[in-house]
Design an enzyme around this catalytic site. Structure first.
Site, PDB file in Angstrom:
ATOM      1  N   ARG A   1     -22.940 -33.651 -25.410  1.00 29.35           N
ATOM      2  CA  ARG A   1     -21.769 -32.781 -25.371  1.00 29.35           C
ATOM      3  C   ARG A   1     -21.257 -32.415 -26.762  1.00 29.35           C
ATOM      4  O   ARG A   1     -20.780 -31.310 -26.979  1.00 29.35           O
ATOM      5  CB  ARG A   1     -20.631 -33.450 -24.587  1.00 29.35           C
ATOM      6  CG  ARG A   1     -20.836 -33.486 -23.083  1.00 29.35           C
ATOM      7  CD  ARG A   1     -19.612 -34.034 -22.377  1.00 29.35           C
ATOM      8  NE  ARG A   1     -19.754 -34.041 -20.929  1.00 29.35           N
ATOM      9  CZ  ARG A   1     -19.425 -33.025 -20.137  1.00 29.35           C
ATOM     10  NH1 ARG A   1     -18.933 -31.915 -20.646  1.00 29.35           N
ATOM     11  NH2 ARG A   1     -19.582 -33.124 -18.828  1.00 29.35           N
TER      12      ARG A   1
ATOM     13  N   TYR B   1     -18.156 -29.742 -32.068  1.00 30.74           N
ATOM     14  CA  TYR B   1     -18.177 -28.380 -32.612  1.00 30.74           C
ATOM     15  C   TYR B   1     -18.271 -28.351 -34.130  1.00 30.74           C
ATOM     16  O   TYR B   1     -19.077 -27.620 -34.693  1.00 30.74           O
ATOM     17  CB  TYR B   1     -16.962 -27.560 -32.139  1.00 30.74           C
ATOM     18  CG  TYR B   1     -17.082 -26.081 -32.483  1.00 30.74           C
ATOM     19  CD1 TYR B   1     -17.916 -25.259 -31.736  1.00 30.74           C
ATOM     20  CD2 TYR B   1     -16.399 -25.529 -33.559  1.00 30.74           C
ATOM     21  CE1 TYR B   1     -18.066 -23.921 -32.055  1.00 30.74           C
ATOM     22  CE2 TYR B   1     -16.549 -24.201 -33.893  1.00 30.74           C
ATOM     23  CZ  TYR B   1     -17.379 -23.386 -33.137  1.00 30.74           C
ATOM     24  OH  TYR B   1     -17.530 -22.071 -33.463  1.00 30.74           O
TER      25      TYR B   1
ATOM     26  N   TYR C   1     -16.749 -43.333 -28.845  1.00 28.37           N
ATOM     27  CA  TYR C   1     -17.404 -42.683 -27.709  1.00 28.37           C
ATOM     28  C   TYR C   1     -18.482 -41.763 -28.254  1.00 28.37           C
ATOM     29  O   TYR C   1     -18.186 -40.773 -28.932  1.00 28.37           O
ATOM     30  CB  TYR C   1     -16.368 -41.913 -26.892  1.00 28.37           C
ATOM     31  CG  TYR C   1     -16.903 -41.136 -25.706  1.00 28.37           C
ATOM     32  CD1 TYR C   1     -18.160 -41.373 -25.150  1.00 28.37           C
ATOM     33  CD2 TYR C   1     -16.122 -40.142 -25.118  1.00 28.37           C
ATOM     34  CE1 TYR C   1     -18.625 -40.651 -24.070  1.00 28.37           C
ATOM     35  CE2 TYR C   1     -16.573 -39.409 -24.027  1.00 28.37           C
ATOM     36  CZ  TYR C   1     -17.818 -39.674 -23.510  1.00 28.37           C
ATOM     37  OH  TYR C   1     -18.275 -38.947 -22.427  1.00 28.37           O
TER      38      TYR C   1
ATOM     39  N   THR D   1     -13.535 -37.010 -20.881  1.00 31.36           N
ATOM     40  CA  THR D   1     -14.240 -35.785 -20.510  1.00 31.36           C
ATOM     41  C   THR D   1     -14.031 -35.450 -19.036  1.00 31.36           C
ATOM     42  O   THR D   1     -13.750 -34.303 -18.674  1.00 31.36           O
ATOM     43  CB  THR D   1     -15.745 -35.936 -20.791  1.00 31.36           C
ATOM     44  OG1 THR D   1     -15.935 -36.337 -22.140  1.00 31.36           O
ATOM     45  CG2 THR D   1     -16.471 -34.630 -20.542  1.00 31.36           C
ATOM     46  N   THR D   2     -14.140 -36.470 -18.178  1.00 28.31           N
ATOM     47  CA  THR D   2     -13.979 -36.266 -16.742  1.00 28.31           C
ATOM     48  C   THR D   2     -12.556 -35.849 -16.399  1.00 28.31           C
ATOM     49  O   THR D   2     -12.310 -35.231 -15.359  1.00 28.31           O
ATOM     50  CB  THR D   2     -14.363 -37.545 -15.978  1.00 28.31           C
ATOM     51  OG1 THR D   2     -15.660 -37.966 -16.416  1.00 28.31           O
ATOM     52  CG2 THR D   2     -14.413 -37.323 -14.480  1.00 28.31           C
TER      53      THR D   2
ATOM     54  N   ILE E   1     -17.847 -47.254 -18.515  1.00 29.75           N
ATOM     55  CA  ILE E   1     -16.798 -46.255 -18.328  1.00 29.75           C
ATOM     56  C   ILE E   1     -17.434 -45.163 -17.484  1.00 29.75           C
ATOM     57  O   ILE E   1     -18.282 -44.413 -17.946  1.00 29.75           O
ATOM     58  CB  ILE E   1     -16.247 -45.741 -19.662  1.00 29.75           C
ATOM     59  CG1 ILE E   1     -15.570 -46.887 -20.419  1.00 29.75           C
ATOM     60  CG2 ILE E   1     -15.258 -44.593 -19.428  1.00 29.75           C
ATOM     61  CD1 ILE E   1     -14.952 -46.501 -21.745  1.00 29.75           C
TER      62      ILE E   1
ATOM     63  N   LYS F   1     -18.299 -46.725 -26.129  1.00 28.03           N
ATOM     64  CA  LYS F   1     -18.826 -46.152 -24.896  1.00 28.03           C
ATOM     65  C   LYS F   1     -20.043 -45.349 -25.319  1.00 28.03           C
ATOM     66  O   LYS F   1     -19.921 -44.326 -26.007  1.00 28.03           O
ATOM     67  CB  LYS F   1     -17.804 -45.246 -24.218  1.00 28.03           C
ATOM     68  CG  LYS F   1     -18.369 -44.510 -23.009  1.00 28.03           C
ATOM     69  CD  LYS F   1     -17.394 -43.491 -22.435  1.00 28.03           C
ATOM     70  CE  LYS F   1     -18.019 -42.725 -21.274  1.00 28.03           C
ATOM     71  NZ  LYS F   1     -17.101 -41.685 -20.724  1.00 28.03           N
TER      72      LYS F   1
END
Length: 293
Positions: A137, A106, A132, A43-44, A204, A162
């Protein structure tokens, strides 16, 4: 399989293009300062704005520059199972140690859909998987029962998680349901201390982009059960953890990197824009508090 401080690396841009030179410098700096593994295209890393070709190039450069010094956990997640498999297949060929797979976003799959998605990928690509879970999100939440069932079905294949659910009770749920060998990594820097106390083995991290040595020292203190030192380091890092999300991420972390590592810019891709002045002030203050500036 993985432990310690593991940065979820930013993807540097310059004039709209992936800045390979800056990224290679970032990888070297992370390794020199104690990061235990690297995660490109999370994501980052603004993976949602990368084309597949760019996505693969970022992974390729990370593995190439790391050159076996630390393992690379390639961000391979997608809301499209076939596209996730494409990323995994490429990452396997490049030499990634594992794939980080976010819950499909989504689409909002059910728990049965999550089981089918991750099972398909585990069956079709010979690459260890770190799940993850970040429901803030993705909306979809990988429930503990689903994690436990996946680990039961694919021992040695689905090897960790994660967890950015914010629910610390899940560390114990996973540990008791799967066992201590299941690799639990915090996805929330500010919760890393209690997460490790409950059975986690690392993080992480967003903050590790900016303060890799401090984050590595903090994780080492946790692993050594040196609670006093871990608390002291956590207190130094704590304002920085929150400053990284003072505006839409990774805006603040890219701004912070532009302050502490030569050659880094704060450039992002739309729809993200550079962080606001309030966030910059918070970042600057937190960098000083941590002793990074």
């Amino acid at each position: 399989m993985f432990s310690g401080s593991i940065p979820a690396l930013v993807t540097p841009f310059r004039d709209g293009v992936f800045d390979e030179r800056a990224f290679r410098r970032l990888v070297d700096w992370q390794i020199a300062n104690g990061s235990a593994a690297l995660v490109p295209c999370g994501t980052t890393g603004e993976n949602s704005t990368l084309s597949n070709a760019e996505h693969h190039r970022v992974i390729e450069v990370c593995i190439e520059q790391a050159a076996g010094r630390v393992p690379v956990i390639a961000g391979c997640g997608s809301n499209d199972t076939m596209n996730a498999m494409l990323h995994m297949t490429f990452s396997k060929k490049c030499g990634a140690a594992a794939a980080l797979l976010v819950a499909p976003y989504y689409n909002r799959p059910s728990q049965a859909g999550l089981l089918a998605h991750f099972s398909y990928l585990a069956e079709h690509v010979d690459l260890p998987i770190v799940l993850y879970n970040v429901p803030a999100r993705t909306v979809t939440d990988i429930q503990p029962e689903t994690v436990i069932e996946l680990a039961r079905r694919f021992p040695g294949k689905i090897i960790g998680i994660k967890d950015a659910s914010g629910d610390l009770s899940r560390v114990t749920d996973h540990r008791m349901g799967i066992g201590a060998d299941f690799c639990q990594l915090s996805g929330d820097d500010e919760l890393a201390l209690p997460f490790n106390a409950a059975g986690g083995v690392g993080c992480i991290s967003v903050t590790a982009n900016v303060a890799p040595q401090l984050c590595a020292e903090f994780q080492a203190a946790c692993a050594a059960n040196d609670l006093q030192k871990a608390r002291e380091l956590n207190d130094r890092l704590y304002p920085l953890h929150y400053a990284m999300f003072e505006d839409a991420s990774p805006g603040p972390v890219k701004y912070a990197l532009s302050r502490v590592l030569e050659g880094m810019t704060d450039e992002l891709r739309l729809p993200l824009v550079a962080c606001n002045q309030t966030a910059r002030q918070a970042v600057d203050a937190a960098l000083v508090h941590a002793g990074v500036l």
